[in-house]
Scaffold this motif. Structure first.
Motif, PDB file in Angstrom:
ATOM      1  N   SER A  62       7.570  -4.594  -8.171  1.00 16.31           N
ATOM      2  CA  SER A  62       7.202  -3.781  -7.020  1.00 16.31           C
ATOM      3  C   SER A  62       6.312  -2.610  -7.358  1.00 16.31           C
ATOM      4  N   ASP A  63       6.588  -1.905  -8.428  1.00 16.89           N
ATOM      5  CA  ASP A  63       5.835  -0.698  -8.749  1.00 16.89           C
ATOM      6  C   ASP A  63       4.794  -0.997  -9.816  1.00 16.89           C
ATOM      7  N   ALA A  64       3.896  -1.888  -9.511  1.00 15.79           N
ATOM      8  CA  ALA A  64       3.002  -2.431 -10.506  1.00 15.79           C
ATOM      9  C   ALA A  64       2.167  -1.415 -11.273  1.00 15.79           C
ATOM     10  N   ALA A  65       1.862  -0.294 -10.712  1.00 16.28           N
ATOM     11  CA  ALA A  65       1.037   0.649 -11.450  1.00 16.28           C
ATOM     12  C   ALA A  65       1.653   2.027 -11.504  1.00 16.28           C
ATOM     13  N   ASP A  66       2.915   2.145 -11.225  1.00 14.41           N
ATOM     14  CA  ASP A  66       3.574   3.450 -11.222  1.00 14.41           C
ATOM     15  C   ASP A  66       3.439   4.200 -12.532  1.00 14.41           C
ATOM     16  N   ASP A  67       3.476   3.469 -13.649  1.00 14.52           N
ATOM     17  CA  ASP A  67       3.449   4.159 -14.934  1.00 14.52           C
ATOM     18  C   ASP A  67       2.094   4.763 -15.232  1.00 14.52           C
ATOM     19  N   SER A  68       1.085   4.421 -14.482  1.00 15.46           N
ATOM     20  CA  SER A  68      -0.253   4.917 -14.788  1.00 15.46           C
ATOM     21  C   SER A  68      -0.664   6.085 -13.904  1.00 15.46           C
ATOM     22  N   LEU A  69       0.180   6.471 -12.965  1.00 15.74           N
ATOM     23  CA  LEU A  69      -0.221   7.514 -12.023  1.00 15.74           C
ATOM     24  C   LEU A  69       0.268   8.890 -12.423  1.00 15.74           C
ATOM     25  N   VAL A 128       1.556  -9.810 -10.494  1.00 11.58           N
ATOM     26  CA  VAL A 128       0.621  -8.907  -9.839  1.00 11.58           C
ATOM     27  C   VAL A 128      -0.770  -9.461 -10.119  1.00 11.58           C
ATOM     28  N   GLU A 129      -1.563  -9.651  -9.076  1.00 13.20           N
ATOM     29  CA  GLU A 129      -2.888 -10.226  -9.243  1.00 13.20           C
ATOM     30  C   GLU A 129      -4.003  -9.201  -9.178  1.00 13.20           C
ATOM     31  N   ASP A 130      -3.746  -8.077  -8.533  1.00 15.17           N
ATOM     32  CA  ASP A 130      -4.769  -7.050  -8.416  1.00 15.17           C
ATOM     33  C   ASP A 130      -4.095  -5.739  -8.048  1.00 15.17           C
ATOM     34  N   CYS A 131      -4.728  -4.659  -8.403  1.00 14.53           N
ATOM     35  CA  CYS A 131      -4.285  -3.336  -7.978  1.00 14.53           C
ATOM     36  C   CYS A 131      -5.505  -2.438  -7.972  1.00 14.53           C
ATOM     37  N   GLY A 132      -5.408  -1.357  -7.229  1.00 13.22           N
ATOM     38  CA  GLY A 132      -6.533  -0.446  -7.158  1.00 13.22           C
ATOM     39  C   GLY A 132      -6.235   0.710  -6.235  1.00 13.22           C
ATOM     40  N   VAL A 133      -7.278   1.431  -5.931  1.00 12.99           N
ATOM     41  CA  VAL A 133      -7.158   2.609  -5.087  1.00 12.99           C
ATOM     42  C   VAL A 133      -7.981   2.381  -3.825  1.00 12.99           C
ATOM     43  N   THR A 134      -7.380   2.676  -2.693  1.00 13.52           N
ATOM     44  CA  THR A 134      -8.072   2.537  -1.402  1.00 13.52           C
ATOM     45  C   THR A 134      -9.070   3.683  -1.229  1.00 13.52           C
ATOM     46  N   ASP A 135      -9.918   3.576  -0.209  1.00 17.70           N
ATOM     47  CA  ASP A 135     -10.860   4.654   0.096  1.00 17.70           C
ATOM     48  C   ASP A 135     -10.133   5.951   0.421  1.00 17.70           C
ATOM     49  N   SER A 136      -8.918   5.831   0.947  1.00 22.33           N
ATOM     50  CA  SER A 136      -8.138   7.035   1.279  1.00 22.33           C
ATOM     51  C   SER A 136      -7.365   7.575   0.069  1.00 22.33           C
ATOM     52  N   GLY A 137      -7.544   6.933  -1.107  1.00 18.54           N
ATOM     53  CA  GLY A 137      -6.973   7.462  -2.341  1.00 18.54           C
ATOM     54  C   GLY A 137      -5.548   7.045  -2.648  1.00 18.54           C
ATOM     55  N   THR A 138      -5.057   6.001  -1.995  1.00 22.00           N
ATOM     56  CA  THR A 138      -3.699   5.535  -2.277  1.00 22.00           C
ATOM     57  C   THR A 138      -3.743   4.221  -3.058  1.00 22.00           C
ATOM     58  N   LEU A 139      -2.668   3.945  -3.758  1.00 25.73           N
ATOM     59  CA  LEU A 139      -2.547   2.742  -4.571  1.00 25.73           C
ATOM     60  C   LEU A 139      -2.243   1.532  -3.697  1.00 25.73           C
ATOM     61  N   VAL A 144       0.866  -1.174   0.000  1.00 24.38           N
ATOM     62  CA  VAL A 144       0.000   0.000   0.000  1.00 24.38           C
ATOM     63  C   VAL A 144       0.904   1.226   0.000  1.00 24.38           C
ATOM     64  N   PHE A 145       0.781   2.032  -1.040  1.00 28.04           N
ATOM     65  CA  PHE A 145       1.644   3.195  -1.195  1.00 28.04           C
ATOM     66  C   PHE A 145       1.121   4.365  -0.366  1.00 28.04           C
ATOM     67  N   ASN A 146       2.026   5.228   0.051  1.00 34.60           N
ATOM     68  CA  ASN A 146       1.693   6.335   0.949  1.00 34.60           C
ATOM     69  C   ASN A 146       1.055   7.522   0.238  1.00 34.60           C
ATOM     70  N   GLU A 147       1.520   7.834  -0.946  1.00 32.81           N
ATOM     71  CA  GLU A 147       1.061   9.028  -1.660  1.00 32.81           C
ATOM     72  C   GLU A 147      -0.267   8.776  -2.365  1.00 32.81           C
ATOM     73  N   PRO A 148      -1.156   9.753  -2.340  1.00 35.56           N
ATOM     74  CA  PRO A 148      -2.415   9.606  -3.083  1.00 35.56           C
ATOM     75  C   PRO A 148      -2.150   9.509  -4.587  1.00 35.56           C
ATOM     76  N   VAL A 149      -2.994   8.792  -5.281  1.00 39.73           N
ATOM     77  CA  VAL A 149      -2.858   8.687  -6.735  1.00 39.73           C
ATOM     78  C   VAL A 149      -3.354   9.978  -7.375  1.00 39.73           C
ATOM     79  N   ALA A 150      -2.895  10.223  -8.572  1.00 37.46           N
ATOM     80  CA  ALA A 150      -3.281  11.427  -9.301  1.00 37.46           C
ATOM     81  C   ALA A 150      -4.773  11.405  -9.624  1.00 37.46           C
ATOM     82  N   ASP A 151      -5.345  12.580  -9.794  1.00 34.46           N
ATOM     83  CA  ASP A 151      -6.756  12.683 -10.176  1.00 34.46           C
ATOM     84  C   ASP A 151      -6.999  11.911 -11.466  1.00 34.46           C
ATOM     85  N   GLY A 152      -8.066  11.161 -11.505  1.00 34.49           N
ATOM     86  CA  GLY A 152      -8.418  10.400 -12.695  1.00 34.49           C
ATOM     87  C   GLY A 152      -7.705   9.069 -12.843  1.00 34.49           C
ATOM     88  N   ALA A 153      -6.754   8.772 -11.977  1.00 34.10           N
ATOM     89  CA  ALA A 153      -5.988   7.531 -12.104  1.00 34.10           C
ATOM     90  C   ALA A 153      -6.785   6.306 -11.664  1.00 34.10           C
TER      91      ALA A 153
END
Length: 171
Positions: free
Chosen positions: A164-171, A77-88, A46-55
């Motif tokens: 490790s950075d499974a969705a970094d390129d999309s943020l 990687v089996e799943d990825c998404g955004v938490t309720d607090s807006g982090t990846l 669970v990453f600390n920084e919020p994801v960008a708007d629209g990500a």
């Protein structure tokens, strides 16, 4: 403490009900998730920084297509998404093995360089996986993974990528 929303999602989607914090990096917290019977274990980052708007929408699309990227040379990687607090968050197979750097350092210490065929056997599957990820437009998944400290050598001698950075390129 893990985000309750992640815990619920992992339980609903993957029957993973045991979530335990196992460590942290400079930009994330690591957890181990397992089912009640202990027969399935996964790693959650669970990453600390919020994801960008629209990500969030883009991440949902990525999560739907992750099965296309399965490769025997990658801890998938089996799943990825955004938490309720807006982090990846990223759910993946647990990474195990000996860092390639350790094997190289041992070979240097003992004066035993890699024969060409052994080197090809170690990194050939990794090169093929990199090509596969690039051709699927997901090269960014491997950004933190393709180096001698994070390539992990398996008992059968093959290195595996640790994505490790499974969705970094999309943020």
């Amino acid at each position: 403490m893990a985000d309750p929303q992640i815990s619920q999602r992992l339980n609903d989607k993957f029957a993973l009900s045991q979530l335990t914090e196992t460590g942290a990096t400079d930009n994330s917290t690591l957890y181990t998730a397992s089912n009640t019977w202990g027969t399935t274990t996964r790693e959650v980052e669970v990453f600390n920084e919020p994801v960008a708007d629209g990500a969030a929408e883009h991440l949902a699309q990525i999560a739907q297509s992750l099965s296309w990227l399965h490769d025997p040379a990658v801890f998938n990687v089996e799943d990825c998404g955004v938490t309720d607090s807006g982090t990846l968050y990223v759910l993946r197979e647990p990474a195990q093995g000996q860092p390639l750097r350790t094997l190289i350092d041992g070979r240097v210490t003992w004066g035993s360089p890699f024969p060409v065929q052994e080197a090809a056997n170690l990194v050939g599957p990794v090169a093929e996986a990199v090509d596969k990820y690039i051709s699927n437009g997901r090269a960014g998944f491997l950004g933190r993974s393709v180096n001698t400290d994070t390539l992990l050598v398996q008992p059968n001698g093959v290195c595996l990528l640790y994505t490790s950075d499974a969705a970094d390129d999309s943020l």
